[in-house]
Scaffold this motif. Structure first.
Motif, PDB file in Angstrom:
ATOM      1  N   ASN A 225       0.930  -1.356   0.117  1.00  0.00           N
ATOM      2  CA  ASN A 225       0.083  -0.175  -0.078  1.00  0.00           C
ATOM      3  C   ASN A 225       0.946   1.476  -0.103  1.00  0.00           C
ATOM      4  N   LEU A 226       1.835   1.268  -0.778  1.00  0.00           N
ATOM      5  CA  LEU A 226       2.716   2.402  -0.936  1.00  0.00           C
ATOM      6  C   LEU A 226       2.282   3.568  -2.085  1.00  0.00           C
ATOM      7  N   THR A 227       2.539   4.790  -1.356  1.00  0.00           N
ATOM      8  CA  THR A 227       2.585   5.849  -2.396  1.00  0.00           C
ATOM      9  C   THR A 227       3.887   6.082  -3.074  1.00  0.00           C
ATOM     10  N   ALA A 228       3.992   5.872  -4.316  1.00  0.00           N
ATOM     11  CA  ALA A 228       5.244   5.940  -5.102  1.00  0.00           C
ATOM     12  C   ALA A 228       5.270   7.157  -5.999  1.00  0.00           C
ATOM     13  N   ILE A 229       6.471   7.844  -5.873  1.00  0.00           N
ATOM     14  CA  ILE A 229       6.403   9.208  -6.734  1.00  0.00           C
ATOM     15  C   ILE A 229       8.063   9.036  -7.166  1.00  0.00           C
ATOM     16  N   MET A 230       7.661   8.979  -8.767  1.00  0.00           N
ATOM     17  CA  MET A 230       8.909   8.514  -9.563  1.00  0.00           C
ATOM     18  C   MET A 230       9.439   9.672 -10.567  1.00  0.00           C
ATOM     19  N   VAL A 231      10.544   9.936 -10.582  1.00  0.00           N
ATOM     20  CA  VAL A 231      10.958  10.906 -11.742  1.00  0.00           C
ATOM     21  C   VAL A 231      11.351   9.922 -12.803  1.00  0.00           C
ATOM     22  N   HIS A 232      10.752  10.412 -14.078  1.00  0.00           N
ATOM     23  CA  HIS A 232      10.998   9.586 -15.237  1.00  0.00           C
ATOM     24  C   HIS A 232      11.647  10.826 -16.221  1.00  0.00           C
ATOM     25  N   HIS A 233      12.087  10.314 -17.376  1.00  0.00           N
ATOM     26  CA  HIS A 233      12.299  11.100 -18.654  1.00  0.00           C
ATOM     27  C   HIS A 233      11.605  10.501 -19.742  1.00  0.00           C
ATOM     28  N   ASP A 234      11.088   9.418 -19.654  1.00  0.00           N
ATOM     29  CA  ASP A 234      10.143   8.880 -20.795  1.00  0.00           C
ATOM     30  C   ASP A 234       8.784   8.852 -20.401  1.00  0.00           C
ATOM     31  N   MET A 235       8.015   9.630 -21.184  1.00  0.00           N
ATOM     32  CA  MET A 235       6.699  10.051 -20.988  1.00  0.00           C
ATOM     33  C   MET A 235       5.769   8.932 -21.219  1.00  0.00           C
ATOM     34  N   LYS A 236       6.218   7.891 -22.292  1.00  0.00           N
ATOM     35  CA  LYS A 236       5.343   6.841 -22.489  1.00  0.00           C
ATOM     36  C   LYS A 236       5.311   5.963 -21.154  1.00  0.00           C
ATOM     37  N   LEU A 237       6.421   5.605 -20.799  1.00  0.00           N
ATOM     38  CA  LEU A 237       6.714   4.900 -19.492  1.00  0.00           C
ATOM     39  C   LEU A 237       6.045   5.250 -18.300  1.00  0.00           C
ATOM     40  N   ALA A 238       6.117   6.593 -18.360  1.00  0.00           N
ATOM     41  CA  ALA A 238       5.218   7.200 -17.147  1.00  0.00           C
ATOM     42  C   ALA A 238       3.732   7.028 -17.109  1.00  0.00           C
ATOM     43  N   LEU A 239       3.237   7.379 -18.243  1.00  0.00           N
ATOM     44  CA  LEU A 239       1.844   7.071 -18.525  1.00  0.00           C
ATOM     45  C   LEU A 239       1.377   5.775 -18.476  1.00  0.00           C
ATOM     46  N   GLU A 240       2.282   4.940 -18.704  1.00  0.00           N
ATOM     47  CA  GLU A 240       2.040   3.367 -18.751  1.00  0.00           C
ATOM     48  C   GLU A 240       1.860   2.820 -17.276  1.00  0.00           C
ATOM     49  N   PHE A 241       2.590   3.494 -16.362  1.00  0.00           N
ATOM     50  CA  PHE A 241       2.408   2.904 -15.017  1.00  0.00           C
ATOM     51  C   PHE A 241       2.162   3.835 -13.897  1.00  0.00           C
ATOM     52  N   ALA A 242       1.957   4.908 -14.345  1.00  0.00           N
ATOM     53  CA  ALA A 242       1.447   5.977 -13.081  1.00  0.00           C
ATOM     54  C   ALA A 242      -0.108   6.370 -13.356  1.00  0.00           C
ATOM     55  N   ASN A 243      -0.523   6.550 -12.164  1.00  0.00           N
ATOM     56  CA  ASN A 243      -2.051   7.147 -12.106  1.00  0.00           C
ATOM     57  C   ASN A 243      -2.201   8.547 -12.817  1.00  0.00           C
ATOM     58  N   ARG A 244      -1.020   9.239 -12.463  1.00  0.00           N
ATOM     59  CA  ARG A 244      -1.227  10.793 -12.937  1.00  0.00           C
ATOM     60  C   ARG A 244       0.385  11.018 -13.284  1.00  0.00           C
ATOM     61  N   VAL A 245       0.650  11.982 -14.018  1.00  0.00           N
ATOM     62  CA  VAL A 245       1.931  12.560 -14.591  1.00  0.00           C
ATOM     63  C   VAL A 245       2.030  13.955 -14.754  1.00  0.00           C
ATOM     64  N   ALA A 246       3.127  14.675 -13.948  1.00  0.00           N
ATOM     65  CA  ALA A 246       3.086  16.034 -13.761  1.00  0.00           C
ATOM     66  C   ALA A 246       4.413  16.305 -14.739  1.00  0.00           C
ATOM     67  N   VAL A 247       4.244  17.289 -15.564  1.00  0.00           N
ATOM     68  CA  VAL A 247       5.210  17.573 -16.562  1.00  0.00           C
ATOM     69  C   VAL A 247       6.030  19.242 -15.863  1.00  0.00           C
ATOM     70  N   ILE A 248       6.941  18.888 -15.720  1.00  0.00           N
ATOM     71  CA  ILE A 248       8.139  20.007 -15.381  1.00  0.00           C
ATOM     72  C   ILE A 248       8.844  20.570 -16.485  1.00  0.00           C
ATOM     73  N   LYS A 249       8.761  21.891 -16.613  1.00  0.00           N
ATOM     74  CA  LYS A 249       9.655  22.691 -17.518  1.00  0.00           C
ATOM     75  C   LYS A 249      10.157  23.785 -17.045  1.00  0.00           C
ATOM     76  N   GLU A 250      11.491  23.932 -16.913  1.00  0.00           N
ATOM     77  CA  GLU A 250      12.077  25.240 -16.448  1.00  0.00           C
ATOM     78  C   GLU A 250      11.448  25.569 -14.935  1.00  0.00           C
ATOM     79  N   GLY A 251      11.411  24.606 -14.262  1.00  0.00           N
ATOM     80  CA  GLY A 251      11.095  24.918 -12.757  1.00  0.00           C
ATOM     81  C   GLY A 251       9.365  25.058 -12.399  1.00  0.00           C
ATOM     82  N   GLN A 252       8.729  24.853 -13.594  1.00  0.00           N
ATOM     83  CA  GLN A 252       7.173  25.090 -13.402  1.00  0.00           C
ATOM     84  C   GLN A 252       6.439  23.737 -13.807  1.00  0.00           C
TER      85      GLN A 252
END
Length: 287
Positions: A225-252
């Motif tokens: 029953n973990l909450t997992a927060i993972m940093v990725h560089h691959d959008m497709k992999l992130a969307l495949e495994f995560a419930n939600r994906v935050a996109v960060i660009k230049e600190g925002q």
């Protein structure tokens, strides 16, 4: 306390309830909350600017962005390694700060896997995993690395969970890239965490091994029953495994998306067009 007067009307004695509340703790669906967070490394420029972020308990949340966008900084803020210049962060109602005594007591419940993995190269797989149990030892046991038998057995159980049975005695430097990541995950799980933070844990791995590692995390997440927060560089992999994906660009944080069925859902209206989102998705999936 509830009392009835002679007219059989019910009234509540608030003072009595305050002394004996009918609950033992307060839980929130949101385990991590950031409100207008700004932070800087040099007090001259900001690594993160006005980030708002909310993560549900027991979910898999991914943070995607280019190098230097501020992804790793977000994880450091969550585990108390950094404090924001402005704004507020709450981890289960507590502000992450190494100087906060209450937060220090719950730090062992946050498993953190840095990009470097942080393994001790000349130490065995089993001993690397047992490092995760150090917060539960008394001072003498911790200094002498004297682990109780039940902790050793727990480490072996987790070692089996991550698929490394039979490699207890192998030194960390002898392992493959995928195996090292399994050890790092096992060490974090040995902490008995409620939150798992992982920074680029599948970077430099081929697609097959990447998915093996992500499936491992997903399996552990469900079982513990973990909450997992993972940093990725691959959008497709992130969307495949995560419930939600935050996109960060230049600190925002410019976007928050997820997949529902065969549809990419935009949870936060951003400046990116549908075409730009799909271009990011397709480009990353080819890398």
């Amino acid at each position: 306390m509830i009392r009835a007067n002679k007219n059989w009307q019910i009234r509540i004695d608030i003072n009595s309830m305050a002394k004996t509340p009918p609950f033992s703790l307060i839980s929130t669906k949101k385990i991590i909350q950031m409100n207008d967070v700004w932070t800087s490394y040099d007090s001259q420029s900001y690594a993160l600017e006005g980030v708002n972020l909310s993560i549900d308990r027991g979910t898999n949340y991914a943070i995607v962005g280019q190098s230097g966008s501020g992804k790793s900084t977000l994880l450091k803020l969550m585990n108390g390694m950094m404090t924001p210049s402005k704004g507020a962060i709450k981890i289960d109602y507590l502000t992450p700060n190494m100087n906060n005594k209450k937060f220090k007591k719950m730090m062992h419940t946050i498993g953190y896997i840095p990009q470097s993995l942080g393994l001790v190269k000349n130490v065995s797989v089993l001993d690397n995993i047992l490092i995760g149990a150090l917060p539960r030892l008394n001072r003498i046991q911790s200094i002498l690395k004297q682990f109780p038998e039940h902790e050793i057995q727990e480490a072996k159980r987790i070692l089996k969970l991550v698929g490394l049975s039979g490699k207890e005695s192998r030194k960390a430097y002898m392992l493959s890239g995928g195996e090292k990541r399994r050890v790092a995950i096992a060490r974090a799980l040995m902490q008995k965490p409620t939150i798992l933070l992982a920074d680029e844990i599948v970077s430099e791995l081929d697609h097959v091994t990447s998915r093996e590692i992500m499936n491992l995390v997903l399996d552990a997440q469900k079982k513990m029953n973990l909450t997992a927060i993972m940093v990725h560089h691959d959008m497709k992999l992130a969307l495949e495994f995560a419930n939600r994906v935050a996109v960060i660009k230049e600190g925002q944080k410019i976007l928050e998306i997820g997949v529902e069925g065969d549809t990419i859902v935009d949870f936060q209206t951003g400046d990116m067009s549908i075409e730009e989102i799909m271009e990011m998705y397709n480009t990353d999936s080819k890398e």
